[in-house]
Design a protein around this motif. Structure first.
Motif, PDB file in Angstrom:
ATOM      1  N   GLY A  40      28.478  22.132  35.873  1.00  5.53           N
ATOM      2  CA  GLY A  40      27.779  23.685  36.080  1.00  5.53           C
ATOM      3  C   GLY A  40      28.845  24.735  35.455  1.00  5.53           C
ATOM      4  O   GLY A  40      28.422  25.757  35.298  1.00  5.53           O
ATOM      5  N   MET A  41      29.860  24.349  35.004  1.00  3.08           N
ATOM      6  CA  MET A  41      30.948  25.150  34.439  1.00  3.08           C
ATOM      7  C   MET A  41      30.925  25.216  32.733  1.00  3.08           C
ATOM      8  O   MET A  41      31.075  24.200  32.203  1.00  3.08           O
ATOM      9  CB  MET A  41      32.329  25.162  35.037  1.00  3.08           C
ATOM     10  CG  MET A  41      32.243  25.506  36.497  1.00  3.08           C
ATOM     11  SD  MET A  41      34.027  25.382  37.132  1.00  3.08           S
ATOM     12  CE  MET A  41      35.084  26.113  36.164  1.00  3.08           C
ATOM     13  N   ILE A  42      30.960  26.402  32.263  1.00  2.00           N
ATOM     14  CA  ILE A  42      31.252  26.286  30.621  1.00  2.00           C
ATOM     15  C   ILE A  42      32.675  26.282  30.499  1.00  2.00           C
ATOM     16  O   ILE A  42      33.267  26.941  30.905  1.00  2.00           O
ATOM     17  CB  ILE A  42      30.633  27.529  30.113  1.00  2.00           C
ATOM     18  CG1 ILE A  42      29.146  27.484  30.150  1.00  2.00           C
ATOM     19  CG2 ILE A  42      30.851  27.585  28.720  1.00  2.00           C
ATOM     20  CD1 ILE A  42      28.567  28.929  29.819  1.00  2.00           C
ATOM     21  N   VAL A  43      32.882  24.926  29.588  1.00  8.69           N
ATOM     22  CA  VAL A  43      34.352  24.600  29.427  1.00  8.69           C
ATOM     23  C   VAL A  43      34.519  24.778  27.825  1.00  8.69           C
ATOM     24  O   VAL A  43      33.745  24.174  27.069  1.00  8.69           O
ATOM     25  CB  VAL A  43      34.558  23.148  29.925  1.00  8.69           C
ATOM     26  CG1 VAL A  43      35.773  23.044  29.530  1.00  8.69           C
ATOM     27  CG2 VAL A  43      34.485  23.222  31.223  1.00  8.69           C
ATOM     28  N   GLU A  44      35.342  25.617  27.356  1.00  4.46           N
ATOM     29  CA  GLU A  44      35.772  25.691  25.921  1.00  4.46           C
ATOM     30  C   GLU A  44      36.743  24.410  25.600  1.00  4.46           C
ATOM     31  O   GLU A  44      37.575  24.145  26.310  1.00  4.46           O
ATOM     32  CB  GLU A  44      36.471  26.924  25.720  1.00  4.46           C
ATOM     33  CG  GLU A  44      36.874  27.331  24.376  1.00  4.46           C
ATOM     34  CD  GLU A  44      37.105  28.998  23.985  1.00  4.46           C
ATOM     35  OE1 GLU A  44      37.016  29.206  22.937  1.00  4.46           O
ATOM     36  OE2 GLU A  44      37.560  29.373  25.145  1.00  4.46           O
ATOM     37  N   MET A  45      36.354  23.996  24.375  1.00  3.18           N
ATOM     38  CA  MET A  45      36.987  22.529  23.974  1.00  3.18           C
ATOM     39  C   MET A  45      38.079  23.254  22.915  1.00  3.18           C
ATOM     40  O   MET A  45      37.982  24.141  22.212  1.00  3.18           O
ATOM     41  CB  MET A  45      35.947  21.868  23.500  1.00  3.18           C
ATOM     42  CG  MET A  45      34.774  21.462  24.240  1.00  3.18           C
ATOM     43  SD  MET A  45      33.649  20.504  23.374  1.00  3.18           S
ATOM     44  CE  MET A  45      34.569  18.946  23.121  1.00  3.18           C
ATOM     45  N   SER A  46      38.970  22.398  22.851  1.00  3.88           N
ATOM     46  CA  SER A  46      40.103  22.717  21.932  1.00  3.88           C
ATOM     47  C   SER A  46      39.729  22.507  20.565  1.00  3.88           C
ATOM     48  O   SER A  46      38.587  21.654  20.168  1.00  3.88           O
ATOM     49  CB  SER A  46      41.490  21.810  22.185  1.00  3.88           C
ATOM     50  OG  SER A  46      41.087  20.386  21.854  1.00  3.88           O
ATOM     51  N   PRO A  47      40.370  23.178  19.598  1.00  5.02           N
ATOM     52  CA  PRO A  47      39.933  23.080  18.126  1.00  5.02           C
ATOM     53  C   PRO A  47      40.157  21.459  17.668  1.00  5.02           C
ATOM     54  O   PRO A  47      40.921  20.868  18.112  1.00  5.02           O
ATOM     55  CB  PRO A  47      40.919  23.998  17.371  1.00  5.02           C
ATOM     56  CG  PRO A  47      41.197  24.962  18.351  1.00  5.02           C
ATOM     57  CD  PRO A  47      41.259  24.146  19.514  1.00  5.02           C
ATOM     58  N   ILE A  48      39.331  21.076  16.700  1.00  2.00           N
ATOM     59  CA  ILE A  48      39.379  19.610  16.283  1.00  2.00           C
ATOM     60  C   ILE A  48      40.404  19.607  15.117  1.00  2.00           C
ATOM     61  O   ILE A  48      40.487  20.557  14.011  1.00  2.00           O
ATOM     62  CB  ILE A  48      37.986  19.244  15.664  1.00  2.00           C
ATOM     63  CG1 ILE A  48      36.916  19.352  16.565  1.00  2.00           C
ATOM     64  CG2 ILE A  48      38.102  17.866  15.037  1.00  2.00           C
ATOM     65  CD1 ILE A  48      35.504  18.977  16.189  1.00  2.00           C
ATOM     66  N   ARG A  49      41.321  18.805  15.292  1.00  3.34           N
ATOM     67  CA  ARG A  49      42.498  18.443  14.245  1.00  3.34           C
ATOM     68  C   ARG A  49      41.691  17.868  13.031  1.00  3.34           C
ATOM     69  O   ARG A  49      40.660  16.936  13.242  1.00  3.34           O
ATOM     70  CB  ARG A  49      43.486  17.446  14.784  1.00  3.34           C
ATOM     71  CG  ARG A  49      44.453  17.970  15.842  1.00  3.34           C
ATOM     72  CD  ARG A  49      45.454  17.071  16.197  1.00  3.34           C
ATOM     73  NE  ARG A  49      46.107  17.621  17.511  1.00  3.34           N
ATOM     74  CZ  ARG A  49      47.210  16.792  17.983  1.00  3.34           C
ATOM     75  NH1 ARG A  49      47.620  15.689  17.422  1.00  3.34           N
ATOM     76  NH2 ARG A  49      47.829  17.487  19.013  1.00  3.34           N
TER      77      ARG A  49
END
Length: 190
Positions: A40-49
């Motif tokens: 239920g929480m919006i989670v930002e993902m790390s940039p893709i290498r």
């Protein structure tokens, strides 16, 4: 007239997948990059290498060839969001699915195999995401440890956990546990 519910303490509101889809369609995440909905929480993902992208693309390519070789109607997709009822919409690197569909997200019931490529996210993929995939009934999950050159395989979800697991080096043939005719060359991926 209905009386509003009162709480002794403020509490967070968990978004549903439907809420997440409305925000997604409205462009609310466009400036944020990649996001997932976890519990239920919006989670930002790390940039893709770049190396992450190369490995994910190779996995997609080799899975596509393996599925075609056995005449399977299933297909791999990359960078796809999988919808889990009620509060989870997980983005994976590669998913093997039975349905291409026109919907915004792949439904968890359509998933046969999910693959996560991990560098900085290895712990998250081997715990939180693994558990969510198992709870959603995904038959098999792979986590490619890009640093160590290993494949973590999980299959047979029972009571929200994977009952079977193995870790194999990426230097030989990689065989799906649930799709036994699907075999790819791990050495060509790294």
């Amino acid at each position: 007239m209905e009386q509003p519910v009162s709480f002794a303490e403020p509490r967070p509101v968990k978004l549903t997948v439907d809420d997440f889809a409305v925000l997604h369609r409205a462009g609310a995440f466009d400036a944020r990059g990649r996001v997932e909905l976890i519990e239920g929480m919006i989670v930002e993902m790390s940039p893709i290498r770049r190396r992450h992208t190369v490995i994910a693309d190779e996995l997609y390519f080799r899975l596509r060839l393996a599925l075609a070789a056995i005449g399977s109607p299933m297909m791999p997709l990359t960078a796809t969001t999988i919808m889990f009822p009620r509060h989870n919409a997980l983005e994976c690197d590669v998913v093997v699915t039975r349905a291409a569909g026109e919907e915004l997200y792949v439904q968890v019931e359509e998933v046969e195999l999910v693959v996560e490529v991990a560098f900085s996210t290895l712990n998250h993929d081997l715990t939180t995401k693994r558990d969510l995939y198992a709870q959603g009934g995904v038959p098999e999950m792979w986590v490619v440890d890009g640093e160590a050159g290993r494949l973590h395989q999980f299959w047979m979800p029972v009571d929200g956990r994977y009952a079977e697991t193995r870790v194999v080096p990426m230097d030989g043939k990689l065989r799906s546990a649930t799709l036994p005719d699907v075999v790819i060359d791990g050495a060509a991926i790294l």
